[in-house]
Design an enzyme around this catalytic site. Structure first.
Site, short mmCIF file in Angstrom:
data_model
loop_
_atom_site.label_atom_id
_atom_site.label_comp_id
_atom_site.label_asym_id
_atom_site.label_seq_id
_atom_site.Cartn_x
_atom_site.Cartn_y
_atom_site.Cartn_z
N ASN A 1 0.82 -1.22 0.00
CA ASN A 1 0.00 0.00 0.00
C ASN A 1 0.86 1.27 0.00
O ASN A 1 0.33 2.38 0.09
CB ASN A 1 -0.98 0.01 1.18
CG ASN A 1 -0.30 0.09 2.53
OD1 ASN A 1 0.94 0.16 2.62
ND2 ASN A 1 -1.07 0.10 3.60
N GLN B 1 3.48 -3.47 10.19
CA GLN B 1 3.86 -2.28 10.95
C GLN B 1 5.13 -2.68 11.68
O GLN B 1 5.13 -3.59 12.49
CB GLN B 1 2.75 -1.93 11.94
CG GLN B 1 2.89 -0.59 12.66
CD GLN B 1 4.14 -0.42 13.51
OE1 GLN B 1 5.01 0.41 13.22
NE2 GLN B 1 4.26 -1.18 14.58
N TYR C 1 4.72 -4.64 19.20
CA TYR C 1 5.24 -5.14 17.92
C TYR C 1 5.75 -6.58 18.07
O TYR C 1 5.40 -7.46 17.28
CB TYR C 1 6.38 -4.23 17.41
CG TYR C 1 7.16 -4.85 16.28
CD1 TYR C 1 6.60 -5.00 15.01
CD2 TYR C 1 8.47 -5.31 16.48
CE1 TYR C 1 7.32 -5.59 13.98
CE2 TYR C 1 9.18 -5.90 15.46
CZ TYR C 1 8.61 -6.04 14.20
OH TYR C 1 9.32 -6.63 13.20
N LYS D 1 3.94 -9.86 16.24
CA LYS D 1 4.68 -10.77 15.37
C LYS D 1 4.53 -12.22 15.85
O LYS D 1 4.36 -13.14 15.05
CB LYS D 1 6.16 -10.37 15.30
CG LYS D 1 6.44 -9.26 14.31
CD LYS D 1 6.22 -9.75 12.90
CE LYS D 1 6.40 -8.70 11.85
NZ LYS D 1 6.04 -9.18 10.51
N VAL E 1 19.28 1.66 12.43
CA VAL E 1 20.32 2.47 13.06
C VAL E 1 21.51 2.68 12.13
O VAL E 1 22.11 3.76 12.11
CB VAL E 1 20.75 1.87 14.43
CG1 VAL E 1 21.39 0.51 14.27
CG2 VAL E 1 21.69 2.80 15.18
N ARG F 1 23.20 -5.73 19.30
CA ARG F 1 22.29 -6.29 18.29
C ARG F 1 23.08 -7.23 17.38
O ARG F 1 24.30 -7.22 17.36
CB ARG F 1 21.67 -5.16 17.44
CG ARG F 1 20.76 -4.20 18.21
CD ARG F 1 19.49 -4.87 18.66
NE ARG F 1 18.57 -3.97 19.35
CZ ARG F 1 18.55 -3.78 20.66
NH1 ARG F 1 19.42 -4.40 21.43
NH2 ARG F 1 17.66 -2.98 21.21
N GLU G 1 12.54 -1.64 24.11
CA GLU G 1 13.70 -2.16 23.38
C GLU G 1 14.56 -3.06 24.26
O GLU G 1 14.82 -2.75 25.41
CB GLU G 1 14.55 -0.99 22.85
CG GLU G 1 13.78 -0.16 21.84
CD GLU G 1 14.68 0.42 20.77
OE1 GLU G 1 15.87 0.65 21.04
OE2 GLU G 1 14.17 0.65 19.66
#
Length: 304
Positions: free
Chosen positions: A31, A74, A140, A144, A183, A207, A266
């Site tokens: 979209n 999202q 989020y 998921k 990032v 990460r 986070e």
């Protein structure tokens, strides 16, 4: 025919390119909320629609579709904390709508983009394997995981086959530096403009950074994986401070970052155990320094 939802997005467009390189016919469903028209492969059919639309089968000929690669989502952790209803609407109800279209037209395989960075929450042990407890810190991460559970339920109820790929932190060309998620692209963009990047928290948070081309390769291989949940990462831990140094060195950038307060939702430290993916034949080809060079080259050209 393969349907790629979110196929004009950062990761989805690389998957589309990889499929077309390998002579698959592809329909892109996007979209363009976060997707970009410039990412659309001209050899793919493009349908501008939302995964939540109940009349998708009026826009797409699902009878021709054999596999769905479901990337549309999202993806912003902070937005999910601020607006969990929207996050659930797109990520849960959108996924169910896709599954219902698959059921209606007897499409037997879905490859699903999940999040190895978000579903596990703060790790009990490192590296995190696929059997680690699920304890998301954000809507989020939860949405998921609910998507994963619906896919596995459809497998039990209707025999729908799946491959669920839990990505670590994906970076690469086409990642929007104005977004919140990337990032690496944000740091490079700031440094190229001679602005000081912001590090949220002390910078010692870690990460597992995986290159988007390697993620696209995993999706191609997952066409042959049956009912698997698989971490897709490098198995290497990199702190945000280390990342900053690598990018700054590459760009001969000498300014210090600005440190700000940590962000809600986070995880502090995470990297993935990727032995299962390796056993299935997938290994990442691009290391972090090489990947960063690729992104810098792309962003220099994009800024011209």
């Amino acid at each position: 025919m393969i349907l790629v939802t979110g196929g004009a997005g950062f990761i989805g467009s690389h998957i589309v390119d990889k499929l077309i390189e390998n002579n698959y016919d592809v329909i892109i469903l996007d979209n363009l909320t976060t997707g970009n028209k410039n990412n659309i492969n001209p050899k793919a059919e493009f349908v501008n629609a939302d995964i939540r639309n109940k009349d998708l089968d009026e826009k797409i000929n699902f009878k021709d579709v054999e596999v769905v690669i479901h990337q549309a989502a999202q993806i912003n952790v902070r937005n999910s904390v601020e607006n969990p209803v929207y996050d659930a609407d797109v990520n849960i109800l959108g996924t169910i709508n896709i599954l219902e279209m698959m059921r209606k037209y007897d499409i037997n395989k879905i490859i699903f983009a999940s999040s190895g960075g978000a579903v596990y929450g703060e790790p009990n042990y490192l590296p995190v394997d696929e059997n680690h407890p699920i304890n998301p810190l954000s809507p989020y991460g939860l949405s998921k995981y609910v998507g994963e559970e619906y896919i596995q339920l459809y497998n039990r109820l209707y025999g729908t086959e799946y491959a669920i790929l839990r990505y670590s932190n994906v970076y690469g060309e086409r990642q929007d530096p104005r977004g919140e998620a990337g990032v690496i692209s944000i740091f490079i963009d700031k440094m190229l403009k001679n602005q000081r990047p912001i590090i949220f928290g002390d910078g010692n948070q870690t990460r597992d950074f995986v290159y988007v081309g390697d993620v696209a390769k995993a999706n191609l291989m997952a066409l042959n994986w049956k009912n698997e949940v698989v971490n897709i990462g490098t198995g290497k831990e990199t702190s945000v401070n280390e990342l900053y140094k690598v990018i700054a060195n590459e760009l001969n950038y000498n300014n210090k970052p600005i440190y700000d307060k940590p962000r809600e939702g986070e995880v502090y430290r995470i990297f993935l155990d990727v032995k299962k993916a390796q056993n299935l034949g997938w290994v990442p080809d691009v290391d972090l320094k090489e990947g960063i060079k690729k992104v810098i080259n792309w962003m220099r050209n994009a800024l011209k």
